[in-house]
Write an enzyme that holds these catalytic residues in place. Sequence first.
Site, PDB file in Angstrom:
ATOM      1  N   GLU A 291      23.064  25.277  19.494  1.00 14.24           N
ATOM      2  CA  GLU A 291      21.692  25.387  18.973  1.00 14.24           C
ATOM      3  C   GLU A 291      21.021  26.673  19.458  1.00 14.24           C
ATOM      4  O   GLU A 291      20.274  27.311  18.706  1.00 14.24           O
ATOM      5  CB  GLU A 291      20.854  24.169  19.375  1.00 14.24           C
ATOM      6  CG  GLU A 291      21.380  22.820  18.906  1.00 14.24           C
ATOM      7  CD  GLU A 291      21.735  22.741  17.436  1.00 14.24           C
ATOM      8  OE1 GLU A 291      21.227  23.546  16.646  1.00 14.24           O
ATOM      9  OE2 GLU A 291      22.546  21.867  17.085  1.00 14.24           O
TER      10      GLU A 291
ATOM     11  N   LEU B 278      23.238  15.702  16.321  1.00 10.51           N
ATOM     12  CA  LEU B 278      23.285  16.080  17.736  1.00 10.51           C
ATOM     13  C   LEU B 278      22.067  16.903  18.114  1.00 10.51           C
ATOM     14  O   LEU B 278      21.499  16.730  19.189  1.00 10.51           O
ATOM     15  CB  LEU B 278      24.555  16.887  18.019  1.00 10.51           C
ATOM     16  CG  LEU B 278      25.875  16.256  17.550  1.00 10.51           C
ATOM     17  CD1 LEU B 278      27.038  17.220  17.771  1.00 10.51           C
ATOM     18  CD2 LEU B 278      26.139  14.950  18.267  1.00 10.51           C
TER      19      LEU B 278
ATOM     20  N   VAL C 127      28.900  38.410  10.699  1.00 10.41           N
ATOM     21  CA  VAL C 127      29.537  38.846  11.944  1.00 10.41           C
ATOM     22  C   VAL C 127      30.943  39.292  11.564  1.00 10.41           C
ATOM     23  O   VAL C 127      31.692  38.531  10.953  1.00 10.41           O
ATOM     24  CB  VAL C 127      29.593  37.700  12.979  1.00 10.41           C
ATOM     25  CG1 VAL C 127      30.411  38.106  14.190  1.00 10.41           C
ATOM     26  CG2 VAL C 127      28.179  37.287  13.390  1.00 10.41           C
TER      27      VAL C 127
HETATM   28  N1  ARG Z   1      25.623  19.695  14.044  1.00  4.01           N
HETATM   29  C1  ARG Z   1      24.822  20.476  14.923  1.00  4.01           C
HETATM   30  C2  ARG Z   1      24.283  21.723  14.219  1.00  4.01           C
HETATM   31  O1  ARG Z   1      24.763  22.153  13.200  1.00  4.01           O
HETATM   32  C3  ARG Z   1      25.498  20.791  16.239  1.00  4.01           C
HETATM   33  C4  ARG Z   1      26.958  20.724  16.365  1.00  4.01           C
HETATM   34  C5  ARG Z   1      27.358  20.918  17.801  1.00  4.01           C
HETATM   35  N2  ARG Z   1      28.775  20.715  18.072  1.00  4.01           N
HETATM   36  C6  ARG Z   1      29.235  20.276  19.264  1.00  4.01           C
HETATM   37  N3  ARG Z   1      30.527  20.179  19.498  1.00  4.01           N
HETATM   38  N4  ARG Z   1      28.458  19.931  20.224  1.00  4.01           N
HETATM   39  O2  ARG Z   1      23.357  22.378  14.655  1.00  4.01           O
HETATM   40 ZN    ZN Z   2      24.645  24.356  13.673  1.00  2.00          ZN
HETATM   41 CA    CA Z   3      32.726  36.808   9.742  1.00  4.63          CA
END
Ligand code: ARG
Ligand code: ZN
Ligand code: CA
Length: 239
Positions: free
Chosen positions: A153, A105, A175
């Site tokens: 991100e 993504l 955290v």
């Molecule tokens: N897999 C990606 C990462 O670790 C993004 C995951 C985003 N999840 C979502 N539901 N849009 O950076």
């Molecule tokens: Zn991530």
């Molecule tokens: Ca934690």
Amino acid sequence: GLGTLNIPVYVYVIYSNSQQNISDAQINSQITVLNNDFNDADFSDVRHEFQNLGADIDINFNLQVIDREYNSRTDWGLNDAVKAAYPAVNGYLTMWVAPITPGYLGYAQFPGGKASTDGVVMSPQYFGSSEYDTQGNFYLDAPFDLGRTTTHEVGHWMNLRHIWGDGRCRQDDFVSDTPSSDGPNYRCDLLEVSCKSTDMVENYMDYSDDGCMGLFTNGQKFRMRAVFASGGPRAALVG
Ligand code: ARG
Ligand code: ZN
Ligand code: CA
């Protein structure tokens, strides 16, 4: 504290076909989602037990430049090739919207890295929100069609780790108010219990579907805002 922080944003749209050349409206919908998610005060969409942990991060994103560039390349991989071709622009949070390895993504650079590669990368079909698609013509792919990939991100770009710490129960995300977890959650697995506590699958730093996500915690807020404090790695960006 630092008060409200304002982050100038530069968006590259690197497209190999017209579908990937997403509309201004789709880009603006993503900026709206970021501003909503980083200025949230209503946590009624997350489970009661987590509502009092939800934080208003108090960070605004100001879209200043949309730079559209045609390129015949259809897959930019995951190794910053797109950044070598189109370098990060100093003084902005740079976002590259470009087709990356199918199935991924987006990805981000943590604070402290090279300036020319600093920023976040998302594939076009995960950039923007169908919630604001009044004409029905956004290029988005459910269930990742509500703009939460970019929220996630940008969380990394502000120094957040994944909520499970990228390891088993004893691996921390640094955290204190996020419950320990033994791995990512997908879909919207509200029943998941690991490491003797209910997983916070609504957290933006899990892998849940976009519609399931709804909070950053106060501890995550502290960690993110520290990046912009005097002496912090991104202090210059917020002037
Ligand atoms: N897999 C990606 C990462 O670790 C993004 C995951 C985003 N999840 C979502 N539901 N849009 O950076
Ligand atoms: Zn991530
Ligand atoms: Ca934690």
